[in-house]
Scaffold this motif. Structure first.
Motif, PDB file in Angstrom:
ATOM      1  N   ASP A 282       5.604  -7.368  -6.654  1.00  0.00           N
ATOM      2  CA  ASP A 282       4.170  -7.512  -6.939  1.00  0.00           C
ATOM      3  C   ASP A 282       3.316  -6.796  -5.900  1.00  0.00           C
ATOM      4  O   ASP A 282       2.223  -6.328  -6.207  1.00  0.00           O
ATOM      5  CB  ASP A 282       3.767  -8.994  -6.937  1.00  0.00           C
ATOM      6  N   ASN A 283       3.793  -6.768  -4.677  1.00  0.00           N
ATOM      7  CA  ASN A 283       3.004  -6.129  -3.621  1.00  0.00           C
ATOM      8  C   ASN A 283       3.336  -4.659  -3.432  1.00  0.00           C
ATOM      9  O   ASN A 283       2.878  -4.050  -2.475  1.00  0.00           O
ATOM     10  CB  ASN A 283       3.257  -6.831  -2.280  1.00  0.00           C
TER      11      ASN A 283
ATOM     12  N   ILE B 284      -2.592   2.077  -2.135  1.00  0.00           N
ATOM     13  CA  ILE B 284      -1.985   1.123  -1.203  1.00  0.00           C
ATOM     14  C   ILE B 284      -3.065   0.484  -0.330  1.00  0.00           C
ATOM     15  O   ILE B 284      -3.100  -0.729  -0.131  1.00  0.00           O
ATOM     16  CB  ILE B 284      -0.895   1.820  -0.347  1.00  0.00           C
ATOM     17  N   LEU B 285      -3.996   1.309   0.140  1.00  0.00           N
ATOM     18  CA  LEU B 285      -5.077   0.778   0.980  1.00  0.00           C
ATOM     19  C   LEU B 285      -5.909  -0.237   0.212  1.00  0.00           C
ATOM     20  O   LEU B 285      -6.240  -1.309   0.730  1.00  0.00           O
ATOM     21  CB  LEU B 285      -5.986   1.913   1.457  1.00  0.00           C
ATOM     22  N   GLN B 286      -6.217   0.098  -1.035  1.00  0.00           N
ATOM     23  CA  GLN B 286      -7.031  -0.830  -1.829  1.00  0.00           C
ATOM     24  C   GLN B 286      -6.298  -2.150  -2.027  1.00  0.00           C
ATOM     25  O   GLN B 286      -6.869  -3.225  -1.854  1.00  0.00           O
ATOM     26  CB  GLN B 286      -7.373  -0.198  -3.188  1.00  0.00           C
ATOM     27  N   ALA B 287      -5.009  -2.033  -2.342  1.00  0.00           N
ATOM     28  CA  ALA B 287      -4.230  -3.258  -2.575  1.00  0.00           C
ATOM     29  C   ALA B 287      -4.146  -4.097  -1.308  1.00  0.00           C
ATOM     30  O   ALA B 287      -4.309  -5.319  -1.343  1.00  0.00           O
ATOM     31  CB  ALA B 287      -2.827  -2.893  -3.063  1.00  0.00           C
ATOM     32  N   LYS B 288      -3.915  -3.443  -0.184  1.00  0.00           N
ATOM     33  CA  LYS B 288      -3.760  -4.202   1.067  1.00  0.00           C
ATOM     34  C   LYS B 288      -5.085  -4.840   1.473  1.00  0.00           C
ATOM     35  O   LYS B 288      -5.117  -5.967   1.959  1.00  0.00           O
ATOM     36  CB  LYS B 288      -3.259  -3.318   2.211  1.00  0.00           C
TER      37      LYS B 288
ATOM     38  N   GLU C 152      -7.415  -5.768  -0.474  1.00  0.00           N
ATOM     39  CA  GLU C 152      -7.663  -6.867  -1.398  1.00  0.00           C
ATOM     40  C   GLU C 152      -6.858  -8.105  -0.986  1.00  0.00           C
ATOM     41  O   GLU C 152      -7.379  -9.208  -0.945  1.00  0.00           O
ATOM     42  CB  GLU C 152      -7.233  -6.422  -2.791  1.00  0.00           C
ATOM     43  N   THR C 153      -5.584  -7.872  -0.669  1.00  0.00           N
ATOM     44  CA  THR C 153      -4.734  -8.995  -0.257  1.00  0.00           C
ATOM     45  C   THR C 153      -5.276  -9.632   1.018  1.00  0.00           C
ATOM     46  O   THR C 153      -5.292 -10.855   1.156  1.00  0.00           O
ATOM     47  CB  THR C 153      -3.296  -8.501   0.027  1.00  0.00           C
ATOM     48  N   ALA C 154      -5.730  -8.778   1.934  1.00  0.00           N
ATOM     49  CA  ALA C 154      -6.232  -9.311   3.211  1.00  0.00           C
ATOM     50  C   ALA C 154      -7.660  -9.845   3.075  1.00  0.00           C
ATOM     51  O   ALA C 154      -8.214 -10.392   4.017  1.00  0.00           O
ATOM     52  CB  ALA C 154      -6.180  -8.232   4.274  1.00  0.00           C
ATOM     53  N   ARG C 155      -8.230  -9.679   1.902  1.00  0.00           N
ATOM     54  CA  ARG C 155      -9.605 -10.110   1.620  1.00  0.00           C
ATOM     55  C   ARG C 155     -10.593  -9.564   2.641  1.00  0.00           C
ATOM     56  O   ARG C 155     -11.360 -10.310   3.243  1.00  0.00           O
ATOM     57  CB  ARG C 155      -9.698 -11.637   1.590  1.00  0.00           C
TER      58      ARG C 155
ATOM     59  N   LEU D 108      -5.194   0.271   9.008  1.00  0.00           N
ATOM     60  CA  LEU D 108      -6.006  -0.718   8.295  1.00  0.00           C
ATOM     61  C   LEU D 108      -6.074  -2.029   9.081  1.00  0.00           C
ATOM     62  O   LEU D 108      -7.144  -2.628   9.237  1.00  0.00           O
ATOM     63  CB  LEU D 108      -5.406  -0.964   6.903  1.00  0.00           C
ATOM     64  N   ASN D 109      -4.920  -2.428   9.614  1.00  0.00           N
ATOM     65  CA  ASN D 109      -4.907  -3.669  10.404  1.00  0.00           C
ATOM     66  C   ASN D 109      -5.811  -3.555  11.613  1.00  0.00           C
ATOM     67  O   ASN D 109      -6.523  -4.489  11.970  1.00  0.00           O
ATOM     68  CB  ASN D 109      -3.488  -3.988  10.892  1.00  0.00           C
TER      69      ASN D 109
END
Ligand SMILES: Nc1ncnc2c1ncn2[C@@H]1O[C@H](COP(=O)(O)OP(=O)(O)OP(=O)(O)O)[C@@H](O)[C@H]1O
Length: 467
Positions: free
Chosen positions: A139-140, A305-309, A311-314, A340-341
């Motif tokens: 899923d991720n 990938i950036l968008q997904a991450k 989103e997950t990290a809100r 990103l982190n």
């Protein structure tokens, strides 16, 4: 249950019961029934809890996959619990599930959740079989052109009821998602078929286990364990290149499993034929099934990938910043995640929104800004790509706004970023007059002051061209 000075003291049976309850929720009924229900409580002494499995194989399995979790859950119930020993007590001796320790003769050497103890014969649990990363699920995993084959193959293996291609060999450069896909397969099978025994480990751990087994003359257990799994997954197999005896053992393990129609999944940084230092017969066997490579990422995949991450990290990351990162950090996904982190952690700490400026400042080491001179050709190419027009339109006489505006932006940037004179720039844009270039520069400046989003766009282009 008794209470002393406000602290609730529960019996060890109650603690164990609650640990089991939590485990059942976490691993699901199927896995719980197969692996944990047969395990019984033995005793708790000096911070060490002992539990017993009915066979050596189950002991190893529980130790490898659950002991660490059991220790954590138990520690949460009772902070005195520091370690968990999983021992073997055949069923008939373990009739009494708690308190009375079994006769010493019936117990096999304990396997601990602590770090390896040098003079203790069998494997330590944390070293045997790796803990799966909860984030590494299908899923991720963001699918794009570069990884679609590897992803489809991994899913097929995870979902299939029978072995389709054996082995599945995934390969690709550093940080492109091989381990993520391997864990994805393991999670999926664990969830859908908890009764299947899936063993995932790095080739390095495989070697380590093998050496331990040799050292403690326990190769039978080693062989028994590896050859009794339904799915064996070995990550980064290139590690055993040049390690002859480990390769030999791996070759036999591999053959034994494939012959029994058990699934094998391998990952490496190169294709089987390019694995130097690997025996020819092993290389050739590794290539027998499906070989799927993961290509370097594309801009679209990085952005996805950036968008997904995010989103997950809100976290709120402006689209422009994501585009900028996707353009600039092209090495691998791990670096992209790292960037990103870093920017999200910074934004949270200073309570300021993420901007293009703060991003560039924060990541200057990663971005390694070079102060090389940009050429007009590069500007035209990048601007054309950005606005999705043909490079030829930079030189053409077309006046439609869709091409004229990007052309003006490119002229403006050429003036800003190169030492070229107005006539020189004009010549590079299809032989235009210097007044046309001057007009373009003015127009873009004007638009920038009126339209924030246009200004950001131009700024983004400028930054991208400068690095
Ligand atoms: N397509 C993807 N979607 C989401 N995350 C990804 C994707 N590809 C890689 N990642 C992430 O990038 C990081 C690095 O991936 P991973 O560890 O799987 O790489 P690898 O190919 O095994 O690298 P190595 O060669 O160093 O072992 C992980 O955090 C992973 O979740």
């Amino acid at each position: 249950m008794s209470s002393m000075g406000g602290v609730i003291i529960t019996s060890i049976e109650q603690q164990w019961g609650r640990v089991c309850g939590r485990l059942r929720e976490e691993v699901g009924e199927g896995a719980f029934k197969s692996w944990l229900r047969p395990v019984v409580l033995v005793d708790l002494e000096g911070g060490e809890a002992r539990i017993a499995a009915p066979t050596k194989f189950m002991r190893d399995w529980v130790a490898a996959h659950y002991a660490d979790r059991i220790r954590k859950l138990w520690h949460a119930e009772n902070p005195d619990v520091q370690s968990v020993d999983v021992i073997v007590v055949p069923d008939r001796l373990a009739a009494r599930p708690a308190a009375a320790p079994p006769a010493p003769a019936a117990t096999a050497p304990a396997t601990r959740t602590e770090s390896a103890m040098p003079d203790r014969p069998p494997e330590s649990a944390t070293d045997f079989g790796a803990i799966l990363d909860q984030r590494f699920t299908f899923d991720n995993f963001v699918v794009g052109k570069p990884n679609e084959l590897a992803h489809a193959a991994a899913r097929r293996v995870a979902e299939a009821n029978s072995v389709t291609f054996n082995p599945l060999f995934l390969y690709g450069g550093v940080g492109l998602g091989k381990t993520h896909l391997m864990h994805g397969i393991a999670w999926h099978i664990r969830q859908k078929h908890p009764e299947r025994r899936v063993l995932y480990m790095s080739a390095e751990k495989f070697m380590y286990q093998f050496i331990r087994a040799l050292r403690f003359k326990d190769t039978m257990t080693f062989k028994e364990l590896f050859r009794s799994v339904d799915v064996l997954m070995i990550d980064d197999v290139q590690f055993i290149s040049g390690k002859d005896s480990t390769q030999e053992e791996f070759f036999h393990t591999f053959n034994a499993l494939v012959d029994q129609n058990r699934q094998v999944v391998i990952s490496a940084d190169k294709s089987p034929s390019d694995l130097e230092g690997m025996e020819e017969r092993l290389r050739s066997r590794l290539g027998w099934g499906l070989v799927a490579d993961i290509h370097p990422t594309t801009y679209e995949l990085r952005l996805g990938i950036l968008q997904a991450k995010a989103e997950t990290a809100r976290v709120e990351i402006p689209a422009k910043v994501m585009e900028f990162l996707a353009h600039k950090i092209t090495s691998n996904v791990r670096e992209l995640e790292g960037a990103l982190n870093r920017i999200t952690a910074h934004a949270e700490l200073v309570h300021r929104p993420v901007t293009l400026e703060s991003t560039q400042e924060l990541l200057h080491d990663l971005l390694r800004a070079s102060d090389r001179r940009v050429t007009i050709d590069e500007i035209q190419k990048r601007v054309a790509e950005h606005y999705n027009i043909k490079i030829a339109d930079m030189h053409s006489a077309r006046r439609a706004r869709t091409v004229a505006r990007p052309r003006q932006v490119a002229m403006y940037l050429s003036k800003q970023l190169t030492p070229r004179s107005l006539p020189e720039i004009g010549r590079k844009f299809g032989g235009r007059d210097h007044t046309t270039v001057m007009h373009a520069v003015k127009k873009v400046e004007e638009l920038c002051s009126e339209d924030r989003s246009f200004a950001e766009d131009v700024e983004l282009l400028r930054r991208m061209l400068q690095i």
